[in-house]
Design a protein around this motif. Structure first.
Motif, mmCIF file in Angstrom:
data_model
loop_
_atom_site.group_PDB
_atom_site.id
_atom_site.type_symbol
_atom_site.label_atom_id
_atom_site.label_comp_id
_atom_site.label_asym_id
_atom_site.label_seq_id
_atom_site.Cartn_x
_atom_site.Cartn_y
_atom_site.Cartn_z
ATOM 1 N N GLY A 33 0.781 -1.226 0.000
ATOM 2 C CA GLY A 33 0.000 0.000 0.000
ATOM 3 C C GLY A 33 0.814 1.277 0.000
ATOM 4 N N THR A 34 2.114 1.202 -0.270
ATOM 5 C CA THR A 34 2.920 2.415 -0.306
ATOM 6 C C THR A 34 2.688 3.162 -1.615
ATOM 7 O OG1 THR A 34 5.150 3.302 0.023
ATOM 8 C CG2 THR A 34 4.952 1.326 -1.329
ATOM 9 N N GLU A 35 2.876 4.465 -1.586
ATOM 10 C CA GLU A 35 2.783 5.298 -2.777
ATOM 11 C C GLU A 35 4.156 5.884 -3.067
ATOM 12 O OE1 GLU A 35 0.195 5.842 -4.844
ATOM 13 O OE2 GLU A 35 -0.995 4.401 -3.716
ATOM 14 N N CYS A 36 4.509 5.982 -4.352
ATOM 15 C CA CYS A 36 5.875 6.345 -4.740
ATOM 16 C C CYS A 36 5.888 7.550 -5.672
ATOM 17 C CB CYS A 36 6.567 5.171 -5.436
ATOM 18 S SG CYS A 36 6.562 3.644 -4.486
ATOM 19 N N THR A 37 6.962 8.307 -5.585
ATOM 20 C CA THR A 37 7.196 9.405 -6.519
ATOM 21 C C THR A 37 8.686 9.682 -6.570
ATOM 22 O OG1 THR A 37 6.537 11.669 -7.111
ATOM 23 C CG2 THR A 37 6.974 11.234 -4.790
ATOM 24 N N LEU A 38 9.123 10.355 -7.624
ATOM 25 C CA LEU A 38 10.517 10.785 -7.732
ATOM 26 C C LEU A 38 10.650 12.165 -7.096
ATOM 27 C CD1 LEU A 38 11.414 9.790 -11.412
ATOM 28 C CD2 LEU A 38 12.009 8.580 -9.322
ATOM 29 N N LEU A 39 11.674 12.320 -6.257
ATOM 30 C CA LEU A 39 11.855 13.589 -5.565
ATOM 31 C C LEU A 39 13.316 13.746 -5.189
ATOM 32 C CD1 LEU A 39 10.165 15.997 -4.377
ATOM 33 C CD2 LEU A 39 10.278 14.787 -2.192
ATOM 34 N N ALA A 40 13.868 14.929 -5.425
ATOM 35 C CA ALA A 40 15.233 15.215 -4.985
ATOM 36 C C ALA A 40 15.241 15.341 -3.464
ATOM 37 C CB ALA A 40 15.735 16.507 -5.618
ATOM 38 N N LEU A 41 16.124 14.574 -2.816
ATOM 39 C CA LEU A 41 16.175 14.541 -1.354
ATOM 40 C C LEU A 41 17.610 14.704 -0.885
ATOM 41 C CD1 LEU A 41 13.787 11.520 -0.774
ATOM 42 C CD2 LEU A 41 13.283 13.891 -0.200
ATOM 43 N N PRO A 42 17.842 15.523 0.130
ATOM 44 C CA PRO A 42 19.202 15.645 0.665
ATOM 45 C C PRO A 42 19.607 14.360 1.360
ATOM 46 C CG PRO A 42 17.648 16.815 2.068
ATOM 47 C CD PRO A 42 16.872 16.355 0.865
ATOM 48 N N GLU A 43 20.884 13.992 1.214
ATOM 49 C CA GLU A 43 21.348 12.761 1.850
ATOM 50 C C GLU A 43 21.779 13.039 3.281
ATOM 51 O OE1 GLU A 43 24.238 10.712 -0.462
ATOM 52 O OE2 GLU A 43 23.078 10.853 -2.315
#
Length: 602
Positions: A592-602
């Motif tokens: 049931g997870t939802e996914c998207t592409l997103l720039a994220l700081p490491e």
């Protein structure tokens, strides 16, 4: 004409060089002496001229040095000259990190380009956090462009370590490399305020610097990634921050922070995170079928590793939607699972939400924005030209577990921060999927039924929805006011996914049999083609389409020995080769997870 053979001896050239080396060692037949810093090197004029452009010109017919018995080379060190002479006489270049600067200086001065190339390769192959700044300066001084690019990239990737352990090396970096690093789109694990402080310390250490150069250096910083309070303090940290150009950029950053709902559509390089834009964000989901999680996971496709974000979703949701616009995450609608007490006993109840939450990864903060006009769960959303569309879905009736499906469509106008009505579908629909192709929205499958029980809908055994699942496909080009029918899929689907890749739309899997099947839609011919099915199907999974055209499927549920089980598998579907493979596993089972592409700081 007589025939003849042309034969080559590879050992002759080696022997020739060995002979010259012996003559040089024995100081026999040497006709010129090279001198530097009081050290003499007897050599052979012919070998030097044939191996170096510098000596070829030096010993030319019209030069004063052509007959000189001794040549002074004060620009070189004895160590560097010795290394290059050994190379000319043997073909072997003996170089180490300690001798590299002298050897490279001699090779460049004497125009021994093969030795220069070997030194450049030595730099490129040996780059690490300990030497990247030194090697960048060396490569910049000698115009070794490939080595310079590699050194700058290493500095960029190792910036977090360098700031902590080798700050003096960074302060001694040449300005071209520093500007290249500050221009990078990805600097892992480093906050922008740290880069600003580094640039200001560099200016202090290497000053005075002309304002034109300091402006050029500071203009590579991204002030939109710095909190307003820090911007105000940094603006007085150095006189270079007071120039009209930099002051203008600071004011633009402060204006950006005041834009509110319009921030996602007012993005610029100044406010774009220095991070890979292709990180996959997994939002919510369940490890068991009784309690949705608020956790968010980041998946790095390059390392195939997961990491948990410190921030969590404000609500406990299932059947929600997510999307990203302008580097922001939007979490929309869904069923909110709440806990309460009735007569001293804990109880759980579900309420369909119309709330919309926006997550800003720049500052790791959530903000509730304008709610949707309708409460929606098991709906679908998409983004077209920075506009979010919410399509169909279902909502629960107050104080019951009975839901009604909806046909309405609405879109989020970020310029005004409000939701507006769009063209409604012909009938209510939930459990459907959507994709965007050529700025047109395509919707497929789902259940058109208007009423049902939320309990059965969430557990995945709703036989009514199974019987009612649709094959139909609708499209809306946003310019028209109605939805148009397209060619139907070959099978009915519910709880499936649509994805766009390489100009086609792919329909994958689904909640009911047959949930292994995949098909592809060609909008030009308005035709669906069945593809190779997945051997073991799943449903309630998360999926994202990568820029490469591959599709990633995360977790989900499947049937095993008559029981539903939650899986950990991460699958990749190569749309060009019509091939599946498992690339890794989730840290824990997840559905049931939802996914998207997103720039994220490491």
């Amino acid at each position: 004409m007589d025939s003849y053979s042309l034969l080559y001896s590879s050992s002759h050239r080696t022997g020739l060089l060995s002979g010259f080396q012996r003559l040089r060692s024995d100081r026999k037949m040497c006709d010129v002496v090279l001198e530097t810093d009081g050290v003499s090197f007897p050599c052979h004029r012919a070998l030097l001229a044939s191996s170096s452009e510098y000596f070829w010109a030096l010993f030319g017919d019209t030069t004063a040095e052509r007959l000189a018995g001794s040549i002074s080379l004060p620009a070189l060190t004895p160590e560097g000259l010795d290394v290059i002479l050994d190379f000319l006489y043997s073909g072997w270049l003996s170089v180490s990190p300690a001798t590299l600067p002298d050897a490279l200086e001699a090779a460049r001065y004497l125009q021994v380009e093969k030795a220069v190339s070997i030194c450049e390769r030595f730099i490129t192959d040996g780059l690490c956090a300990e030497n990247c700044c030194c090697y960048a300066n060396l490569a910049e001084r000698h115009a070794l462009l490939d080595a310079l690019d590699s050194a700058n990239y290493t500095i960029t990737m190792e910036m977090g370590t360098l700031l902590q352990e080798s700050r003096d090396d960074l302060l001694g970096l040449n300005i071209q490399s520093l500007m290249a690093v500050l221009d990078a789109d990805e600097i892992p694990g480093v906050k922008e305020v740290e880069l600003i402080k580094l640039a200001l310390d560099w200016l202090e250490e290497n000053g005075p610097i002309p304002l034109l150069k300091s402006n050029l250096l500071l203009s590579h910083l991204r002030f939109g990634l710095v909190a307003p309070s820090d911007l105000n303090s940094l603006s007085h940290a150095h006189r270079a921050m007071a120039t009209p150009l930099i002051r203008c950029q600071l004011n633009r950053a402060l204006e950006y922070h005041k834009m509110g709902s319009t921030q996602p559509i007012r993005q610029s390089r100044q406010s774009t995170l220095r991070a890979s834009p292709n990180c996959v964000l997994l939002v919510g989901g369940e490890s068991s079928l009784d309690r949705p999680e608020q956790q968010m996971l980041m998946f790095d496709l390059r390392s195939r590793k997961f990491s948990s974000l410190s921030s969590t979703i404000p609500l406990r949701l299932r059947n929600h939607c997510v999307c990203s616009v302008g580097g922001f995450l939007f979490v929309i609608g869904g069923d909110e699972v709440k806990e309460g007490d009735e007569d001293g006993k804990k109880s759980v109840f579900v309420e369909t939400s119309n709330q919309v939450w926006r997550y800003d990864p720049r500052f790791d903060c959530w903000q509730q924005v304008k709610s949707m006009l309708e409460r929606r769960a098991q709906f679908t959303c998409c983004v077209v030209e920075d506009v979010i569309y919410a399509i169909g879905g279902r909502r629960t009736q107050a104080d019951t577990d009975i839901y009604n499906s909806v046909a309405s469509v609405e879109f989020y106008d970020m310029a005004t921060g409000a939701w507006r009505k769009g063209a409604a579908m012909a009938q209510p629909l939930h459990g459907h999927a959507c994709a965007v192709l050529d700025n047109s929205i395509y919707v497929s499958g789902g259940a058109p039924g208007n009423r049902g029980s939320i309990r059965s809908s969430n557990q995945g055994d709703n036989q009514d929805a199974n019987r009612e699942s649709s094959k139909e496909v609708l499209s809306w080009d946003l310019k028209g006011k109605v939805w148009e029918k397209r060619a139907s899929m070959s099978i009915a689907r519910f709880g499936h996914r649509l994805a766009t890749a390489h100009g086609y739309i792919y329909a994958l899997l689904g909640m009911y049999e047959p949930f292994c099947d995949i098909e592809r839609y060609d909008s030009q011919s308005d035709h669906w083609t069945r593809l190779k099915p997945l051997l073991t199907g799943s449903f309630s999974y998360g999926m994202v389409s990568m820029p490469s055209g591959s599709l990633l499927v995360f977790g989900g549920r499947r049937w095993r020995e008559g029981q539903e089980v939650i899986v950990k598998s991460v699958l990749e579907y190569d749309t060009k080769k019509d091939r599946w493979r498992e690339i890794c596993q989730l840290p824990r089972p997840l559905t049931g997870t939802e996914c998207t592409l997103l720039a994220l700081p490491e």
